[in-house]
Design an enzyme around this catalytic site. Structure first.
Site, PDB file in Angstrom:
ATOM      1  N   GLY A 168       0.885  -1.211  -0.038  1.00  0.00           N
ATOM      2  CA  GLY A 168       0.127  -0.109   0.002  1.00  0.00           C
ATOM      3  C   GLY A 168       0.798   1.219   0.053  1.00  0.00           C
ATOM      4  CB  CYS A 169       0.265   4.747  -1.080  1.00  0.00           C
ATOM      5  SG  CYS A 169      -1.708   5.023  -0.442  1.00  0.00           S
ATOM      6  CG  PHE A 170      -0.968   5.794   4.141  1.00  0.00           C
ATOM      7  CD1 PHE A 170      -0.211   7.110   4.262  1.00  0.00           C
ATOM      8  CD2 PHE A 170      -2.259   5.731   4.017  1.00  0.00           C
ATOM      9  CE1 PHE A 170      -1.228   8.123   4.287  1.00  0.00           C
ATOM     10  CE2 PHE A 170      -2.978   7.067   3.858  1.00  0.00           C
ATOM     11  CZ  PHE A 170      -2.608   8.141   3.895  1.00  0.00           C
ATOM     12  CB  THR A 172       5.191   2.407  -0.113  1.00  0.00           C
ATOM     13  OG1 THR A 172       4.538   1.105  -0.612  1.00  0.00           O
ATOM     14  CG2 THR A 172       6.713   2.716  -0.787  1.00  0.00           C
ATOM     15  CB  ALA A 173       5.509   6.693   2.703  1.00  0.00           C
TER      16      ALA A 173
END
Ligand SMILES: NC(=O)c1ccc[n+]([C@@H]2O[C@H](COP(=O)([O-])OP(=O)(O)OC[C@H]3O[C@@H](n4cnc5c(N)ncnc54)[C@H](OP(=O)(O)O)[C@@H]3O)[C@@H](O)[C@H]2O)c1
Length: 346
Positions: free
Chosen positions: A153-155, A157-158
Site C-alpha cells: 500500500g502507499c502509506f 511504502t512510505a
C-alpha cells in the site's frame, strides 16, 4: 544479433488512477512490446478519453475484461482493482503461467487472522502464501524470479522505507509513530465526500484514528525483519493535494544512534530510487516520479530519531513500484521504464 523478444503486458482495472499510471509507465518501457488495458466501465473508449495524458497513444483503446484470455496472452498481468476484487480473479487464474502483479491489499498479508480482522473474509486466502510482498527497494533479492507479487500500500511504502534502516538493525525500542499526510488521489477515481473538491481543496483533517488498515501490513513486514515488533501506529491525514504522501516517523531508540543520517545512507547506498537528503525533503520533488526522498535527525535529548519520507502515492506507492518489482522479478534492468524526473514546481 537478434533483439530480445519484448513483453506482452495487460492491465485490469485500466481506467482507474493506478491503472492509468500503469498504462503511462508501461507504454514507454523499453522491454515492453504491447500493452493492453482492460476496463469494465470504459470498454471501447480510447485511453486518452479517460487518461488525457495518454491522448498521443492513438491506438490505445480499453477492451472488455476477460481475465483468462488476458492471462493466456500476457507475459505480465497487473491487477489494478479495488480491495476484495483481486481475490476472485487470482483464484480463477491460479494455474496461469504469467507473472501476476496485484496492487490491491488482497494478497499482501500472510496471516489470515490479521487479514480478516482488517479486511473481512477472503475467498482465496490459501493463495496468499505464493505472493512476495513487493517492497522493491528492500526486497530486491526476494523478488528475483517471483511469479506472484503483492505490491505494498502507499502509506505502507512510505512508512516501511522510513522504518527499515532502523527496525532491521534493532535500534527501535518502542512503538513507532508515523504521522502521514496524503493527497486525494489515494482514494481512487470515484468521487467521495473526502475527495470532492469543495470539501478537500482548502481543508485538512485526520481519519482512521482507530487504526489505518495499512498498519497490519507494516506490522507483518517489520515483524519479518525483526522477528516481531516493534509496533507501529499510523496517523493518517488528508491534505489539499492531489498526489503524494509526506510521512514523519518518530522512532524511540533502544540504544544510542549517533548519526541516523549515516544509517540511512548505509541502508540505501546504491539503491537507485532512494535519495537520502541532508535536509528535510519536499513533496513536490517526487511527484510524478518513482523516487523516495528521505531525511533523518536525532530529536533533542537523543532518545528518538525523526525520519521523514516523501513519495508519489500513484508511482512509488503503486504503479512505479509495481513496474520496478516486475523488472526485478524478470531480471530486467531495475530502473527500466522508470528513469524520469518529475516536474518542478508542480
Ligand atoms: N490510489 C492510490 O494511491 C493507490 C496506491 C496504492 C494502491 N492502490 C490500490 O490499487 C487499486 C486501484 O486503486 P485506484 O486508486 O486506481 O482505484 P480506482 O481509481 O477506483 O480504480 C479501480 C478500478 O477498478 C475497476 N473496478 C472493477 N470492479 C470495480 C468495482 N466493483 N468498483 C469500482 N471499480 C471497479 C474499475 O476499472 P475498470 O472499469 O476500468 O475495470 C476502476 O476504475 C486498489 O486496490 C487500491 O487500494 C491505490
Amino acid at each position: 544479433v537478434a533483439a530480445e523478444p519484448r513483453l506482452n503486458v495487460a492491465v485490469l482495472g485500466a481506467s482507474g488512477f493506478v491503472g492509468g499510471e500503469l498504462l503511462r509507465l508501461l507504454s514507454r518501457h523499453p522491454d515492453v512490446g504491447v500493452v493492453r488495458g482492460f476496463s469494465e466501465s470504459h470498454a471501447g473508449n480510447a485511453w486518452g478519453a479517460v487518461h488525457p495524458v495518454l491522448d498521443h497513444l492513438d491506438g490505445g483503446r480499453f477492451e472488455e475484461p476477460n481475465p483468462r484470455a488476458a492471462a493466456a496472452w500476457a507475459d505480465v498481468l497487473f491487477l489494478a482493482l479495488p480491495h476484495g476484487r483481486s481475490q476472485g480473479v487470482v483464484r480463477e487464474l491460479a494455474a496461469a503461467d504469467c507473472l501476476l502483479v496485484d496492487l490491491a491489499a488482497d494478497f499482501r498479508i500472510h496471516d489470515r487472522e490479521r487479514y480478516e480482522r482488517t479486511y473481512g473474509p477472503h475467498e482465496a486466502f490459501e493463495l496468499a502464501a505464493g505472493f512476495v510482498y513487493g517492497l522493491a527497494d528492500v526486497a530486491a533479492e526476494r523478488l528475483a524470479g517471483a511469479r506472484r507479487i503483492a505490491v505494498p500500500g502507499c502509506f505502507a511504502t512510505a512508512a516501511l522505507l522510513a522504518l527499515h534502516p532502523f527496525a532491521s538493525r534493532g535500534v527501535v525500542g518502542g512503538e513507532a509513530v508515523c504521522f502521514a499526510v496524503t493527497g486525494s488521489s489515494g482514494a481512487g477515481a470515484e468521487p467521495g465526500r473526502s475527495t470532492h473538491h469543495p470539501f478537500r481543496a482548502h481543508n485538512f483533517f485526520a481519519y482512521a484514528l482507530g487504526g489505518h488498515r495499512h498498519e497490519v501490513e507494516i506490522e507483518e513486514e517489520v515483524g519479518r525483519w525483526t522477528g516481531g515488533g516493534p509496533p507501529c501506529r499510523l496517523l493518517t491525514h488528508s491534505a489539499p493535494l492531489v498526489r503524494g504522501i509526506h510521512l514523519t516517523a518518530r522512532l524511540p531508540l533502544r540504544e544510542p544512534c549517533a548519526d541516523p543520517l549515516a544509517l540511512l545512507c548505509q541502508a540505501y547506498g546504491g539503491r537507485p530510487f532512494m535519495r537520502v537528503l541532508d535536509r528535510p525533503p519536499e513533496l513536490a520533488a517526487v511527484v510524478g516520479t518513482n523516487f523516495c526522498h528521505l531525511h533523518a535527525a536525532l530529536a533533542p535529548g537523543g532518545r528518538e530519531v525523526i525520519v521523514l519520507s516523501v513519495i508519489d502515492n500513484l508511482v512509488k506507492g503503486a504503479a512505479g513500484q509495481a513496474v520496478q518489482a516486475m523488472n526485478l522479478a524478470l531480471g530486467l534492468g531495475e530502473t527500466a521504464g522508470l528513469e524520469f524526473p518529475g516536474v518542478y514546481p508542480c
